[in-house]
Design a protein around this motif. Structure first.
Motif, short mmCIF file in Angstrom:
data_model
loop_
_atom_site.label_atom_id
_atom_site.label_comp_id
_atom_site.label_asym_id
_atom_site.label_seq_id
_atom_site.Cartn_x
_atom_site.Cartn_y
_atom_site.Cartn_z
N LYS A 130 0.88 -1.13 0.16
CA LYS A 130 -0.13 0.08 -0.11
C LYS A 130 0.98 1.14 0.07
CE LYS A 130 -4.10 1.58 2.38
NZ LYS A 130 -5.12 1.28 3.28
N ALA A 131 0.79 2.15 -1.04
CA ALA A 131 1.70 3.36 -1.18
C ALA A 131 3.08 2.77 -1.13
CB ALA A 131 1.26 4.34 0.10
N ASN A 132 3.36 1.86 -1.90
CA ASN A 132 4.60 0.98 -2.09
C ASN A 132 5.38 0.38 -0.82
OD1 ASN A 132 4.76 1.46 -5.01
ND2 ASN A 132 5.43 3.57 -4.69
N ARG A 133 4.57 0.41 0.06
CA ARG A 133 5.08 -0.36 1.53
C ARG A 133 4.63 -1.58 1.62
NH1 ARG A 133 4.11 2.84 6.09
NH2 ARG A 133 5.62 1.66 7.03
N PRO A 134 5.41 -2.64 2.31
CA PRO A 134 4.57 -3.74 2.43
C PRO A 134 3.70 -3.54 3.90
CG PRO A 134 7.08 -3.85 2.23
CD PRO A 134 6.60 -2.58 2.18
N VAL A 135 2.63 -4.11 3.62
CA VAL A 135 1.57 -3.98 4.75
C VAL A 135 1.24 -5.25 5.27
CG1 VAL A 135 0.70 -1.65 4.23
CG2 VAL A 135 -0.48 -3.68 3.17
N ARG A 136 0.97 -6.18 4.59
CA ARG A 136 0.93 -7.60 5.09
C ARG A 136 1.08 -8.66 4.14
NH1 ARG A 136 -4.38 -6.25 3.07
NH2 ARG A 136 -5.78 -7.87 2.00
N TRP A 137 1.23 -10.05 4.75
CA TRP A 137 1.81 -11.08 3.89
C TRP A 137 0.33 -11.94 3.72
CZ3 TRP A 137 6.53 -12.24 7.24
CH2 TRP A 137 7.43 -11.55 6.65
N ILE A 138 0.04 -12.53 2.82
CA ILE A 138 -0.89 -13.37 2.63
C ILE A 138 -0.33 -14.89 1.98
CG2 ILE A 138 -3.02 -14.37 1.15
CD1 ILE A 138 -3.37 -11.29 0.31
N PHE A 139 -0.69 -15.83 2.91
CA PHE A 139 0.09 -17.06 2.78
C PHE A 139 -0.98 -17.96 2.02
CE2 PHE A 139 2.30 -15.24 6.26
CZ PHE A 139 3.66 -15.72 5.95
N LEU A 140 -0.64 -18.76 1.08
CA LEU A 140 -1.67 -19.31 0.40
C LEU A 140 -1.22 -21.00 -0.07
CD1 LEU A 140 -1.54 -16.49 -1.41
CD2 LEU A 140 -3.99 -17.30 -1.61
N ASN A 141 -2.03 -22.01 0.25
CA ASN A 141 -1.52 -23.10 0.00
C ASN A 141 -2.86 -24.00 -0.36
OD1 ASN A 141 -2.92 -24.08 2.34
ND2 ASN A 141 -0.77 -24.11 3.30
N ALA A 142 -2.71 -25.34 -0.73
CA ALA A 142 -3.94 -25.98 -1.35
C ALA A 142 -5.16 -26.08 -0.19
CB ALA A 142 -3.64 -27.67 -1.73
N SER A 143 -4.93 -25.88 0.98
CA SER A 143 -5.81 -26.04 2.05
C SER A 143 -6.28 -24.75 2.35
CB SER A 143 -5.10 -26.57 3.45
OG SER A 143 -4.47 -27.69 3.17
N GLY A 144 -5.89 -23.53 1.91
CA GLY A 144 -6.45 -22.35 2.10
C GLY A 144 -5.43 -21.26 2.32
N ALA A 145 -5.88 -20.47 2.91
CA ALA A 145 -4.89 -18.82 3.03
C ALA A 145 -5.28 -18.41 4.35
CB ALA A 145 -5.73 -17.86 1.99
N TYR A 146 -4.08 -17.67 4.88
CA TYR A 146 -4.15 -16.88 6.15
C TYR A 146 -3.46 -15.64 5.88
CZ TYR A 146 0.23 -19.44 7.07
OH TYR A 146 1.58 -19.79 6.91
N GLU A 147 -3.16 -14.96 6.71
CA GLU A 147 -2.46 -13.55 6.61
C GLU A 147 -2.26 -12.94 7.91
OE1 GLU A 147 -5.07 -9.90 5.47
OE2 GLU A 147 -5.79 -11.63 4.21
N ARG A 148 -0.98 -12.08 7.75
CA ARG A 148 -0.71 -11.43 9.01
C ARG A 148 0.20 -10.03 8.50
NH1 ARG A 148 2.58 -16.46 9.82
NH2 ARG A 148 4.81 -15.99 9.32
N PRO A 149 0.47 -9.23 9.43
CA PRO A 149 1.32 -8.00 9.06
C PRO A 149 2.44 -8.38 8.59
CG PRO A 149 0.30 -7.75 11.23
CD PRO A 149 -0.13 -9.08 10.68
N ALA A 150 2.88 -7.57 7.52
CA ALA A 150 3.93 -7.96 6.89
C ALA A 150 5.38 -7.49 7.95
CB ALA A 150 4.35 -6.91 5.61
N GLY A 151 6.20 -8.50 7.65
CA GLY A 151 7.31 -8.49 8.49
C GLY A 151 7.33 -9.13 10.10
N THR A 152 5.74 -9.98 10.11
CA THR A 152 5.72 -10.72 11.47
C THR A 152 6.15 -12.07 11.01
OG1 THR A 152 3.79 -9.11 11.71
CG2 THR A 152 4.06 -11.37 13.19
#
Length: 159
Positions: A130-152
């Motif tokens: 967002k505005a060229n800054r990492p804000v969160r990470w999205i993790f995806l695999n065959a079982s689904g997805a989850y996310e957390r703040p970038a750099g966590t």
């Protein structure tokens, strides 16, 4: 020095040959199996961590062999439900699923195959900017997805 893709494939082929014995509950019917192209798995800091080498049996991804960058075979795994690709999803599928989770003012980075925590906890990581800054990470695999703040990082990954 980090092991090359070719060296990882050679180690995986040798391990597969050694493991393919009749009656073995993990690899018993892999007598005619072959190793596919290794997939590089990164850590969350973007450093190469290990190779995931698909085991192909009867035209399907039947399992995987994890070969560490040091040359150690860390695991041989059989898949109960064979995926289309050893990573569960391909990079374009991961990106498409991540795109469904972002706001109009956010942009996606390129998918990167990582282990989130210990080796074996693999997923595609797509960074949301967002505005060229990492804000969160999205993790995806065959079982689904989850996310957390970038750099966590998970507790096991803290330095």
């Amino acid at each position: 020095m980090f092991l090359s893709s070719e060296a990882a494939a050679d180690l995986a082929r040798r391990e597969l040959a050694a493991q393919s014995t009749p009656g073995d509950p993990v690899t018993g019917n892999w007598g005619s199996a072959e190793c596919g192209d290794p997939v590089l798995v990164h850590d969350l800091r973007k450093a190469p961590s290990y190779w995931l080498v698909p085991v192909i049996s009867q035209g399907a991804v039947a399992g995987a062999i994890r070969v560490m960058g040091s040359g150690e075979v860390a695991a041989v795994e059989r898949f109960r439900h064979p995926p289309q690709v050893v990573t569960g999803l391909d990079a374009s599928q991961a990106r498409q699923r991540a795109a469904e989770r972002i706001a109009s003012d956010e942009v996606l980075g390129e998918p990167r195959f990582v282990h989130d925590g210990p080796p074996g906890r693999e997923a595609w990581l797509v960074e949301v900017l967002k505005a060229n800054r990492p804000v969160r990470w999205i993790f995806l695999n065959a079982s689904g997805a989850y996310e957390r703040p970038a750099g966590t990082f998970l507790n096991a990954e803290k330095e």
